[in-house]
Design an enzyme around this catalytic site. Structure first.
Site, PDB file in Angstrom:
ATOM      1  N   VAL A 159       0.866  -1.181   0.000  1.00 48.91           N
ATOM      2  CA  VAL A 159       0.000   0.000   0.000  1.00 48.91           C
ATOM      3  C   VAL A 159       0.902   1.230   0.000  1.00 48.91           C
ATOM      4  O   VAL A 159       2.047   1.176   0.440  1.00 48.91           O
ATOM      5  CB  VAL A 159      -0.973   0.032   1.210  1.00 48.91           C
ATOM      6  CG1 VAL A 159      -1.785  -1.229   1.288  1.00 48.91           C
ATOM      7  CG2 VAL A 159      -0.245   0.277   2.510  1.00 48.91           C
ATOM      8  N   LYS A 160       0.353   2.316  -0.493  1.00 53.71           N
ATOM      9  CA  LYS A 160       1.171   3.525  -0.629  1.00 53.71           C
ATOM     10  C   LYS A 160       0.859   4.452   0.533  1.00 53.71           C
ATOM     11  O   LYS A 160      -0.016   5.321   0.452  1.00 53.71           O
ATOM     12  CB  LYS A 160       0.864   4.181  -1.983  1.00 53.71           C
ATOM     13  CG  LYS A 160       1.939   5.138  -2.440  1.00 53.71           C
ATOM     14  CD  LYS A 160       1.777   5.476  -3.899  1.00 53.71           C
ATOM     15  CE  LYS A 160       2.704   6.603  -4.319  1.00 53.71           C
ATOM     16  NZ  LYS A 160       4.120   6.298  -4.253  1.00 53.71           N
TER      17      LYS A 160
END
Ligand code: PMP
Length: 307
Positions: A159-160
């Site tokens: 995930v960013k």
């Protein structure tokens, strides 16, 4: 790279002046890293005007990142996509880096807070080649970092989230201190993971391999773009664990990312790749930029016009 300021930033549903897009020092995200974001680009295309590239996929990834950290986004995917188009258009940008960021704001301390409200902002500003025009043409020199990427089951690499970039900062700063353009992180098991802000592809004897999702990578949207373009060009791309030493046997290596686009790697740990004229990388790079010049047909609907 210094930020080039423009007039307006989209903030919680309205355009606000650039200089007033500020936040309180007790913002949750500053203390606990609770932000999720995207990095996107808008390109001046030859045939469709100014377009956001893969707008939907980026905003869907933003929702995925937010979901993992239970950060509520008070807008729909379509609304945020529209805001991305608007912020480019209203700033009269013809090409831009777009940075949507959702973060837990002011309201409550403690990492598990559910009371801190989500603040959502989208900035757009001009940004050239992240690893330099020369790097884009002639390749960049990179080094394997002494820092490992976060292991699976610790902090999610897929995930960013803002906090992940503490790892990127260590990897990238070490490389730059030592005179390299970028650093490569190994995963917990010693296989190759990715660059500080880029996915990695290794080409040996015509075979293109890239580390799998489980190798602590961010599942890059440019990575996906490149896989599809390479397939169109007749190359198979295999997801496979890559031992460090395979880097030193490579014919070609390249890195991908929204910021880095498609950047060839000239050397790793001072060992030059076997084919520093990058014959396959060049084909893929041309196909990528061809999406914007119209020479590559956008059969996937990746170009999203702002007008
Ligand atoms: N890995 C990391 C750690 C990144 O920060 C990025 C840039 N967002 C990428 C890979 C490439 O992702 P994308 O192609 O979606 O920009």
């Amino acid at each position: 790279m210094p930020i080039q300021d423009v007039d307006l930033i989209w903030r919680n549903g309205e355009m606000v002046p650039w200089a007033s897009a500020t936040t309180h020092v007790l913002t949750h995200a500053i203390h606990y890293g609770t932000s999720v974001f995207e990095g996107m680009r808008a390109y001046q295309t030859k045939h469709k005007g100014v377009c956001v590239f893969r707008n939907r996929e980026h905003i869907e990834r933003l929702f995925y990142s937010a979901r993992v950290y239970r950060i509520n986004l008070d807008y729909s995917v379509d609304e945020i996509m529209q805001a991305c188009r608007d912020v480019v258009r209203e700033n009269n940008l013809t090409s831009a880096y777009i940075r949507p960021v959702a973060f837990l704001g002011y309201g409550e301390m403690g990492p598990s807070s559910t009371a801190a409200k989500t603040d959502l902002a989208i900035a757009a500003f001009p940004w050239g080649a992240y690893l330099g025009e020369d790097g884009m043409k002639n390749g960049v020199d990179v080094a394997v970092s002494s820092w490992r990427r976060m292991a699976p089951g610790t902090v999610p690499a897929g995930v960013k989230a803002g906090g992940n970039y503490l790892s990127s900062r260590l990897v990238s700063m070490e490389a730059k201190d030592n005179g390299y353009a970028e650093g490569l992180g190994l995963s917990h098991d010693g296989t190759v993971s990715e660059g500080a802000g880029e996915n990695l592809f290794v080409i040996t004897k015509g075979r293109i391999v890239t580390p799998p999702a489980a190798a602590s990578i961010l599942n890059g949207i440019t990575r996906d773009t490149v896989v599809r373009l390479a397939n169109k060009l007749g190359f198979e791309v295999v997801e496979q664990n890559i031992p460090r030493e395979a880097l030193y046997a490579a014919d070609e290596i390249f890195m991908t990312g929204t910021a880095a686009e498609v950047t060839p790697v000239r050397s790793v740990d001072k060992l030059t790749v076997n084919q520093p004229d990058f014959p396959i990388t060049r084909q893929i790079q041309n196909a990528f930029f061809g999406l914007f010049s119209g020479e590559t047909e956008d059969e996937w609907g990746w170009l999203d016009p702002i007008a």
